[in-house]
Design a protein around this motif. Structure first.
Motif, short mmCIF file in Angstrom:
data_model
loop_
_atom_site.label_atom_id
_atom_site.label_comp_id
_atom_site.label_asym_id
_atom_site.label_seq_id
_atom_site.Cartn_x
_atom_site.Cartn_y
_atom_site.Cartn_z
N TYR A 165 74.47 34.37 16.64
CA TYR A 165 75.68 34.38 17.44
C TYR A 165 75.90 33.01 18.08
O TYR A 165 75.00 32.16 18.11
N THR A 166 77.09 32.81 18.62
CA THR A 166 77.43 31.56 19.30
C THR A 166 77.73 31.86 20.76
O THR A 166 78.53 32.76 21.07
N ALA A 196 77.15 23.03 28.44
CA ALA A 196 77.09 21.87 27.54
C ALA A 196 77.98 22.03 26.32
O ALA A 196 78.12 21.10 25.53
N GLY A 197 78.57 23.20 26.14
CA GLY A 197 79.40 23.45 24.97
C GLY A 197 78.99 24.72 24.27
O GLY A 197 78.43 25.63 24.88
N GLN A 198 79.25 24.80 22.98
CA GLN A 198 78.90 25.98 22.20
C GLN A 198 77.54 25.79 21.53
O GLN A 198 77.25 24.72 21.00
N GLU A 199 76.74 26.85 21.56
CA GLU A 199 75.39 26.79 21.01
C GLU A 199 75.14 28.00 20.12
O GLU A 199 75.35 29.14 20.53
N THR A 232 80.42 35.39 27.44
CA THR A 232 80.43 34.01 26.92
C THR A 232 80.20 33.95 25.41
O THR A 232 79.97 32.87 24.87
N LEU A 233 80.26 35.09 24.74
CA LEU A 233 80.16 35.09 23.28
C LEU A 233 81.39 34.44 22.67
O LEU A 233 82.51 34.60 23.16
N VAL A 234 81.18 33.72 21.57
CA VAL A 234 82.28 33.07 20.87
C VAL A 234 82.27 33.55 19.42
O VAL A 234 81.27 33.41 18.71
#
Length: 372
Positions: A221-222, A227-230, A263-265
């Motif tokens: 998952y992202t 700091a951004g997307q991980e 905060t899931l993308v």
């Protein structure tokens, strides 16, 4: 001895030392066996200078704690004393309303409990008084207490020493030797809402109801962070039970602890493996919108029997096919602890049907499972 006590009382009154500290000083003298000599001896100018410059540091560590509502965290209380010889410490800690002290543990650094540790939830305080054993004052940087808190509301909070009520006594000193108090700042974010996941998946050869098997779940998952997307990988364990059609289902939705739903993308990839099937990618799911991944149109491939080494796991080779054939000595073979895994249709026997199901999976010399 009566004269010594009188002289000590006058000395403490003259220097306006608090009652709590006076008690600690007296305890330090008694433990060291030097009470009488100290009260009757005038200190030299060098001794007074050294007592004025030596000081201890009492601290809560870590100094910064980031957490979320509902989570627990532990702080360590250290007393850094250098070459001072600490004989007693009287400690009071205050904490803000956003945190709640749940428990504490006292080490043996100062083994004598002069006043038992107490949590006052209404006043949001913790207090304790500890002393050293006779002839064994403490030096160095001992850990005295660990404190476990729970974050109860979002915002900025502190856990700090009540300086007026936190003091320490050392041999050869008649004043509070603590020179610095270091607190912990606690930043509490909103509570993490963990998504849930329900899975439906078929297995080759399984048509019986109420078959229970363990499963390993892998999620890719992202997550959005500061700091951004991980992109991340998390592993879970769950239990599957077959329904009347033989489809395996998580009877209780799996709570995906450690994943913050808010905060899931994008989509989350789901992989699943049971003890003797190959790992399979079941598909992708938007965990913000739904918790059900219906992969009942996909079938787990059974036959991963040889797991004698890491290289043999999650792969079907000739050795995996030979193993059930060796157990098939009669038309119908009763199960033993060693052969139960070859009963892939769960009818209580190792028979020709089990062999045919396993052979149907052997479509090439080496078949590997799908991995994240």
């Amino acid at each position: 001895m009566q004269q010594n006590y009188s002289m000590t009382g006058k000395y403490l009154q003259q220097h306006k030392i608090s009652l709590a500290l006076a008690m600690l000083v007296v305890i330090s003298f008694v433990f060291a066996g030097v009470f009488a000599s100290v009260t009757g001896t005038k200190k030299s100018q060098d001794q007074r200078s050294q007592a004025a410059t030596n000081s201890a540091v009492i601290s809560l560590q870590p100094g910064q704690q980031d957490t979320r509502v509902g989570e627990k965290f532990t702080l360590a209380l250290f007393l850094e004393v250098g070459d001072l010889r600490i004989s007693a410490a009287d400690i009071t800690i205050d904490y803000d309303a956003g945190v709640q002290l749940e428990k504490f543990e006292v080490t043996q650094a100062l083994p004598v409990v002069l006043r038992a540790g107490a949590i006052n939830a209404g006043q949001r305080t913790f207090s304790i008084a500890l002393g050293s054993g006779p002839q064994t004052p403490v030096t160095g940087s001992p850990l005295l207490v660990t404190l476990t808190f729970k974050a109860v509301s979002p915002g900025s909070n502190t856990v700090h020493f009540n300086q007026a009520m936190t003091q320490a006594a050392a041999l050869g000193n008649t004043a509070n030797v603590i020179g610095a108090y270091r607190q912990t700042s606690v930043t509490i974010g909103d509570q993490v809402v963990s998504p849930k996941l329900t899975i439906k998946v078929a297995q080759v050869g399984l048509s019986k109801q109420d078959v229970i098997t363990q499963a390993d779940i892998g999620l890719v998952y992202t997550q959005q962070n500061a700091a951004g997307q991980e992109k991340k990988l998390k592993l879970y364990k769950t239990e599957l039970t077959s329904n009347q059609s033989g489809v395996l289902i998580t009877k209780t939705p799996l709570t995906l602890e450690g994943i913050n739903q808010s905060t899931l993308v994008g989509m989350t990839e789901v992989y699943l493996k049971t003890p003797y099937t190959l790992s399979k990618k079941l598909g992708s799911i938007d965990l913000k919108q739904t918790e059900l991944l219906d992969a009942s149109d996909k079938k787990l491939v059974i036959g991963d029997f040889d797991q004698s080494s890491e290289q043999e796991k999650n792969v079907i080779r000739l050795t995996d096919i030979v193993a059930p054939l060796q157990a098939y000595t009669l038309l119908e073979n009763q199960l033993t602890p060693e052969t139960a895994k070859f009963d892939v249709d769960y009818n209580g026997l190792v028979d020709i049907r089990d062999i045919s199901i396993v052979l149907s999976s052997f479509t090439q010399l080496e078949l590997r499972g799908e991995v994240p």
